[in-house]
Each structure stands twice: as C-alpha cells, then as structure tokens.
Design an enzyme around this catalytic site. Structure first.
Site, PDB file in Angstrom:
ATOM      1  N   SER A 117       3.690  -2.095  10.279  1.00  0.00           N
ATOM      2  CA  SER A 117       5.146  -2.133  10.461  1.00  0.00           C
ATOM      3  C   SER A 117       5.778  -3.471  10.061  1.00  0.00           C
ATOM      4  CB  SER A 117       5.521  -1.762  11.905  1.00  0.00           C
ATOM      5  OG  SER A 117       5.089  -0.440  12.189  1.00  0.00           O
ATOM      6  N   GLY A 164       3.013  -1.186   4.273  1.00  0.00           N
ATOM      7  CA  GLY A 164       3.024   0.250   3.979  1.00  0.00           C
ATOM      8  C   GLY A 164       4.438   0.710   3.674  1.00  0.00           C
ATOM      9  N   GLY A 165       5.083   1.312   4.662  1.00  0.00           N
ATOM     10  CA  GLY A 165       6.406   1.920   4.489  1.00  0.00           C
ATOM     11  C   GLY A 165       7.421   1.050   3.755  1.00  0.00           C
ATOM     12  N   GLU A 170      -6.824   4.447   7.878  1.00  0.00           N
ATOM     13  CA  GLU A 170      -6.645   5.884   7.618  1.00  0.00           C
ATOM     14  C   GLU A 170      -7.905   6.474   6.982  1.00  0.00           C
ATOM     15  OE1 GLU A 170      -2.942   5.414   5.542  1.00  0.00           O
ATOM     16  OE2 GLU A 170      -2.013   4.839   7.440  1.00  0.00           O
ATOM     17  N   ASN A 188       0.867  -1.180   0.000  1.00  0.00           N
ATOM     18  CA  ASN A 188       0.000   0.000   0.000  1.00  0.00           C
ATOM     19  C   ASN A 188       0.904   1.231   0.000  1.00  0.00           C
ATOM     20  OD1 ASN A 188      -1.800   2.046   0.480  1.00  0.00           O
ATOM     21  ND2 ASN A 188      -2.462   1.312   2.502  1.00  0.00           N
ATOM     22  N   TRP A 189       0.964   1.863  -1.150  1.00  0.00           N
ATOM     23  CA  TRP A 189       1.889   3.003  -1.282  1.00  0.00           C
ATOM     24  C   TRP A 189       1.324   4.283  -0.658  1.00  0.00           C
ATOM     25  CZ3 TRP A 189       4.097   2.584  -7.019  1.00  0.00           C
ATOM     26  CH2 TRP A 189       4.791   1.374  -7.132  1.00  0.00           C
ATOM     27  N   LYS A 190       0.070   4.252  -0.259  1.00  0.00           N
ATOM     28  CA  LYS A 190      -0.588   5.422   0.349  1.00  0.00           C
ATOM     29  C   LYS A 190      -0.376   6.661  -0.532  1.00  0.00           C
ATOM     30  CE  LYS A 190      -0.242   3.128   4.767  1.00  0.00           C
ATOM     31  NZ  LYS A 190      -0.119   3.211   6.226  1.00  0.00           N
ATOM     32  N   GLU A 211      -5.124  -4.965  10.512  1.00  0.00           N
ATOM     33  CA  GLU A 211      -4.096  -3.951  10.740  1.00  0.00           C
ATOM     34  C   GLU A 211      -4.389  -3.228  12.053  1.00  0.00           C
ATOM     35  OE1 GLU A 211      -2.145  -2.727   6.771  1.00  0.00           O
ATOM     36  OE2 GLU A 211      -3.912  -1.470   7.024  1.00  0.00           O
ATOM     37  N   GLY A 225       2.686   2.318  10.817  1.00  0.00           N
ATOM     38  CA  GLY A 225       3.642   3.417  10.672  1.00  0.00           C
ATOM     39  C   GLY A 225       4.334   3.806  11.961  1.00  0.00           C
ATOM     40  N   HIS A 255      -9.432   1.033   4.772  1.00  0.00           N
ATOM     41  CA  HIS A 255      -8.176   1.175   5.507  1.00  0.00           C
ATOM     42  C   HIS A 255      -8.407   2.065   6.726  1.00  0.00           C
ATOM     43  CE1 HIS A 255      -4.095   2.380   6.500  1.00  0.00           C
ATOM     44  NE2 HIS A 255      -3.708   1.284   5.887  1.00  0.00           N
TER      45      HIS A 255
HETATM   46  P1  13P Z   1       3.192   0.405   7.689  1.00  0.00           P
HETATM   47  O1  13P Z   1       3.707  -0.877   7.099  1.00  0.00           O
HETATM   48  O2  13P Z   1       3.909   1.621   7.188  1.00  0.00           O
HETATM   49  O3  13P Z   1       3.074   0.333   9.173  1.00  0.00           O
HETATM   50  O4  13P Z   1       1.685   0.583   7.125  1.00  0.00           O
HETATM   51  C1  13P Z   1       0.804  -0.468   7.227  1.00  0.00           C
HETATM   52  C2  13P Z   1      -0.418  -0.146   6.451  1.00  0.00           C
HETATM   53  O5  13P Z   1      -1.177   0.722   6.811  1.00  0.00           O
HETATM   54  C3  13P Z   1      -0.635  -0.894   5.191  1.00  0.00           C
HETATM   55  O6  13P Z   1      -1.921  -0.678   4.699  1.00  0.00           O
END
Ligand code: 13P
Length: 259
Positions: free
Chosen positions: A220, A241-242, A104, A9-11, A174, A180, A102
């Site tokens: 993470s 994510g990251g 977020e 997920n590149w957000k 999640e 994050g 998600h």
């Molecule tokens: P991180 O891997 O950056 O913690 O993000 C997880 C995430 O929200 C994937 O959708």
C-alpha cells in the site's frame, strides 16, 4: 551510500495496449534530471517484449533509464515445463530484474523458500537482478512470529547463493497484511523490520554486504505515505503494486524518493 530503488509490480493487470500506454506515460512523466533513484516496471510476461523495446527507445532519445523486470521465472533454463518462462529467455528479451517469491506466489501458488532460492540463483546466473520478497502474515505478526518467519524466509530464499550473489539481490519486505489492503506498516514499524533484516544480513554475511543490499518496502505504498517511509534509514525504496498502475502516482512516488 545505497542508491534508492523503486519498482512497479503490475501483477496480472493491463492488456498489451494498456501496458504500452502506461509505460509510455511513465516514461514521459519522468524527466531525467528529476530522477536520482533506480526505477523498474514489471509487466506481465505477455507485455515484456514490447515494454522492453519501448523503454529502450525512450532512453535512446535521451529519456530516463527505466529497467524492466519479470514477475516470476522458472529455475530451469529450458525443457518440458509447460507454461513456464526461464531466466535466459527473460534476459534475452531485455529484462534486467526479476521479482522472486512474491507473497502472492508463495500463498496462491505454493512457492517454497527452496523454489525461491533456485529461482534467485537462476536469475543471477542469467544476468538478472532478483528482487527477493519476504513478509509475514497478520496472524504471524499478532503471534509475535514476525522475526522468526522472516529469518526462515531469508535463510531459505538465499540458500545456495554465494555472498557476492546475495549482494546482487534486492530484498523486498512486504508484510502480507499490507498488500492491497490500504494498510501500510507505520514508518517506525517498517524501519524496525528493515533494521532486523539488515542485522540478519550482517550476521550471516558481512557488514559491507549488508550495508550495500537494498531493502525495499512494499504494501500500500502511495504518494502520500512514501516520504515518511523513505526517510527511514534502512528503507531503500519501494515495491509498488496498485499505485504503479497509474503513471501519475507512480512517477510521484519516484520523484518523492528522489528528493
Ligand atoms: P500494493 O501496493 O497494491 O499494496 O501491492 C504491493 C505489492 O504486492 C507489490 O509487490
């Protein structure tokens, strides 16, 4: 046996040229023979068209099969919904997946379980496979509300879907406090929740459906913690994510899940 599934997920990251470079680097670092899991990358809407053709070209040249997913969608097919993008549009562009609900989107944009279920249904009706996200906050965990929160999220987010449609979904667990933050749920902690989710699906649908649904862990995830997580019986992959924003760490995670 469930095939494992790793999605990035590149957000809200990467300009078009950065996204193209990242996708190209991911493609070239994944040798077809080394990969035995499903893989998807989820860039911003803006980059989907370009990234869909890039991965398609790569596959035509004998490269690994990498799917592309959207990070959100609107549940209506078209109309006066300024700023929104629909499921048929995403499918037409070449997407195979859509991340829905998600945390977020739930916390920053007020997305409700009802909206998540409408979006998941719209995705399925257009041939997209939803990755439905659920997860508790730190406060909910500390107040021992995790199971109650997840049950409500599952109930609401999958409402209106037929059992066959539910079976086509991936669930991403999640924990909000792990996203994050560098804090990962311990493998045992994540396994307990994944088993709870599978048990919920068994009770609500059938054992066969529950056994075939993939449950990803997200929060993470990195090359140095994925092995322990993926070794848990009910963890079927990761939503990253990251660490999906760097080709080497993302491909490392995929390779470690393929072992
Ligand atoms: P991180 O891997 O950056 O913690 O993000 C997880 C995430 O929200 C994937 O959708």
């Amino acid at each position: 046996m469930r095939r494992k599934f790793v999605a990035g997920n590149w957000k809200m990251n990467c300009s078009l040229s950065e996204a193209q470079q990242l996708a190209q680097d991911i493609c070239t670092s994944l040798e077809k023979e080394e990969i035995s899991v499903d893989v998807a990358i989820c860039p911003t809407f803006l980059c989907l068209s370009s990234i869909c053709s890039l991965v398609k070209d790569f596959q035509k040249q004998g490269g690994s099969d990498i799917g592309v997913g959207a990070q959100n969608l609107h549940w209506e097919n078209k109309g006066a919904f300024t700023g929104e993008v629909s499921a048929p549009m995403l499918h037409d562009m070449g997407c195979s997946y859509a991340i829905i609900g998600h945390s977020e989107r739930r916390t920053l944009f007020g997305e409700t379980n009802e909206a998540v279920s409408k979006k998941a249904l719209a995705a399925l009706q257009s041939g997209l496979l939803p990755i439905v996200c659920i997860g508790e906050t730190l406060e909910e965990r500390e107040n021992e509300k995790t199971e109650e929160v997840l049950r409500l999220q599952l109930e609401g987010s999958l409402a209106g879907l037929s059992p066959a449609q539910v079976e086509a979904c991936t669930i991403a667990y999640e924990p909000v406090w792990a996203i994050g933050t560098g804090k990962t749920a311990s493998p045992e902690m994540a396994q307990t929740v994944h088993a709870f989710i599978r048990n919920y699906l068994t009770q609500k649908y059938t054992s066969a459906i529950a056994q075939s649904i993939r449950i990803q862990y997200g929060g993470s995830v990195k090359p140095d913690n994925i092995r322990e997580l993926i070794n848990q019986p009910d963890i079927d992959g990761a939503l990253v994510g990251g660490a999906s924003l760097k080709a080497d760490s993302f491909s490392e995670i995929i390779k470690l899940c393929s072992l």
